[in-house]
Scaffold this motif. Sequence first.
Motif, PDB file in Angstrom:
ATOM      1  N   ARG A 201       0.837  -1.203   0.000  1.00 29.32           N
ATOM      2  CA  ARG A 201       0.000   0.000   0.000  1.00 29.32           C
ATOM      3  C   ARG A 201       0.870   1.251   0.000  1.00 29.32           C
ATOM      4  O   ARG A 201       2.055   1.218   0.355  1.00 29.32           O
ATOM      5  N   ARG A 246     -16.042   2.689   7.018  1.00 30.25           N
ATOM      6  CA  ARG A 246     -15.551   3.386   5.837  1.00 30.25           C
ATOM      7  C   ARG A 246     -15.059   4.780   6.196  1.00 30.25           C
ATOM      8  O   ARG A 246     -15.618   5.442   7.072  1.00 30.25           O
ATOM      9  N   TYR A 253     -12.779   7.371  -1.866  1.00 29.94           N
ATOM     10  CA  TYR A 253     -12.817   6.074  -2.545  1.00 29.94           C
ATOM     11  C   TYR A 253     -13.039   6.186  -4.062  1.00 29.94           C
ATOM     12  O   TYR A 253     -13.097   5.156  -4.740  1.00 29.94           O
ATOM     13  N   VAL A 256     -10.345   4.339  -6.035  1.00 32.55           N
ATOM     14  CA  VAL A 256      -9.896   3.033  -5.554  1.00 32.55           C
ATOM     15  C   VAL A 256     -10.318   1.952  -6.549  1.00 32.55           C
ATOM     16  O   VAL A 256     -11.494   1.841  -6.903  1.00 32.55           O
ATOM     17  N   GLU A 258     -11.324  -1.652  -7.670  1.00 29.94           N
ATOM     18  CA  GLU A 258     -11.892  -2.850  -7.052  1.00 29.94           C
ATOM     19  C   GLU A 258     -10.983  -4.043  -7.317  1.00 29.94           C
ATOM     20  O   GLU A 258     -10.340  -4.135  -8.356  1.00 29.94           O
ATOM     21  N   GLU A 289     -13.591  -2.267   7.502  1.00 31.04           N
ATOM     22  CA  GLU A 289     -14.605  -1.951   6.516  1.00 31.04           C
ATOM     23  C   GLU A 289     -15.497  -3.160   6.222  1.00 31.04           C
ATOM     24  O   GLU A 289     -15.018  -4.235   5.852  1.00 31.04           O
ATOM     25  N   TYR A 292     -15.666  -6.742   3.324  1.00 32.10           N
ATOM     26  CA  TYR A 292     -14.354  -7.239   2.929  1.00 32.10           C
ATOM     27  C   TYR A 292     -13.787  -8.123   4.034  1.00 32.10           C
ATOM     28  O   TYR A 292     -14.012  -7.883   5.221  1.00 32.10           O
ATOM     29  N   GLU A 296      -8.378  -8.853   2.950  1.00 35.81           N
ATOM     30  CA  GLU A 296      -8.653  -7.832   1.948  1.00 35.81           C
ATOM     31  C   GLU A 296      -8.514  -6.444   2.552  1.00 35.81           C
ATOM     32  O   GLU A 296      -7.994  -5.520   1.903  1.00 35.81           O
ATOM     33  N   ARG A 297      -8.956  -6.264   3.779  1.00 39.39           N
ATOM     34  CA  ARG A 297      -8.818  -4.969   4.456  1.00 39.39           C
ATOM     35  C   ARG A 297      -7.344  -4.629   4.657  1.00 39.39           C
ATOM     36  O   ARG A 297      -6.940  -3.458   4.551  1.00 39.39           O
ATOM     37  N   ARG A 301      -7.429  -2.775   0.552  1.00 39.12           N
ATOM     38  CA  ARG A 301      -8.306  -1.640   0.815  1.00 39.12           C
ATOM     39  C   ARG A 301      -7.526  -0.549   1.542  1.00 39.12           C
ATOM     40  O   ARG A 301      -6.593  -0.829   2.285  1.00 39.12           O
TER      41      ARG A 301
END
Length: 462
Positions: A201, A246, A253, A256, A258, A289, A292, A296-297, A301
């Motif tokens: 990230r 969120r 977002y 972002v 997917e 969030e 997810y 995944e978070r 994300r």
Amino acid sequence: MTANESIQNYIEAQTPLLVDRLAEWIRIPSVAGVPERKHHLTRSANWLAGELRGIGFPVTEIWESPGGPAVFAEWSGAVDAPTILVYSHHDVRAVKDENWDQTSPFEPVLRDGRLYGRGSSDAKGQMMAHLMAVRAHLDATGRTAPAVNLKIIVEGEEEAGSPGLKDLLEANRNRLDADAVIFSDTLLWQAGHPALCTSVRGMLGVRIEVYGPLTDVHSGAVSGAAPNPALELGRLLGQLHDQKGRITIPGFYDDVEEMSQRRRAELAALPFDPQDWLERSHTRIILGEEGYTPLERLWARPALEVVAMAAGDPVGAKRAAVPSMAAADLSIRTVAGQKVDDVAEQVRSWVGETISDGYAYELSIDIETAQEPYQTPDCGVLDALSAAMAKGFQVQEVGRMGNAGGGPAALLSSALNVPVVFFGTGLVEDNWHDSDESARIDILKAGAATLAFLWEELGTQE
């Protein structure tokens, strides 16, 4: 005896050397961003340069940078073989000695298969795996030089956000040509289920200072009629996330990307036990969030965390005063599609529109050390590393994962116009940036074997 067996046997026999040399390096307190420790960064760089020369690297240099020197090494003798640039760092995070229980931060100790000490995992241990890998590769193959052309850059400012790395890359661009970068400053999933990291990230640091009274004022004199910046800051921070986890900043977002079905499947294939995660991560409870999975978070994300807060009298005797200022530091993690400049503007607009009338504020956004997210593209080095990991960790298959943190991967890729492939030997339970940081010796050995297999594989590809 096969070459693979020779590599494993060599590393096993040389484990005491691996532990001894890593311990010696840990004893150098190369803390980033602390002026009184800056000379230790120079000592650390010189120590590493000496190790590289001892292995046989014919070129080793110290590249000066304002925050701390980098080490460059090169061993290019393999005609028609690929050139790989290894990236890591030798600076470490600041410590609070009083919070360490296993040992003092810079007095390493080996206990129950772990070497404790600051930098043991992040990232001196990762670099030591590389050094052992070159030794094992040469010993097992009988070569006088690696099967690939190796270049190494180990910077001394990563923990401060790599502020000088861009200038180093530009100033030495003609020395850094490579076919790919191996980026060693990331985590594995589990000791028994290694996974290949294919994304990191981005990162953006933000500091908010909210001002109320012109000075700290006795609450018994003004309470009930004076602005309290601590309350206002708390109100602001409390609005950053909604009930579904969120981030509420408008537009955050919009860009972002997917996740693809392929990525969802890769993350879903990793074994995840909530209790195991809580024990290893020390996080008490799983939040985030909605919609997810936890993995995944973590890796796909964006996230926004408050990493520091201060107001009034956080330590020492209390004065019962309404504070004149309250401050918070935020760490924003971005993902594919987002750009840090856009996120910075979104934050500026949100704070300006949300703060109450009557309060003054100052917003500092650290664009200089901000990092963009990065995803490794499909490439031959990635496939070769996956196969090498399976052999190095002695497993049937290697999963795919991401890295919750960041690093200058996007900068390296764009500056050198090559793919960046991640290989780290850290685990979440290694306590990076915390007390009692440690590295598992068996993981460092498996990492060294992986890299030794990788150099042979890349060097013999048609």
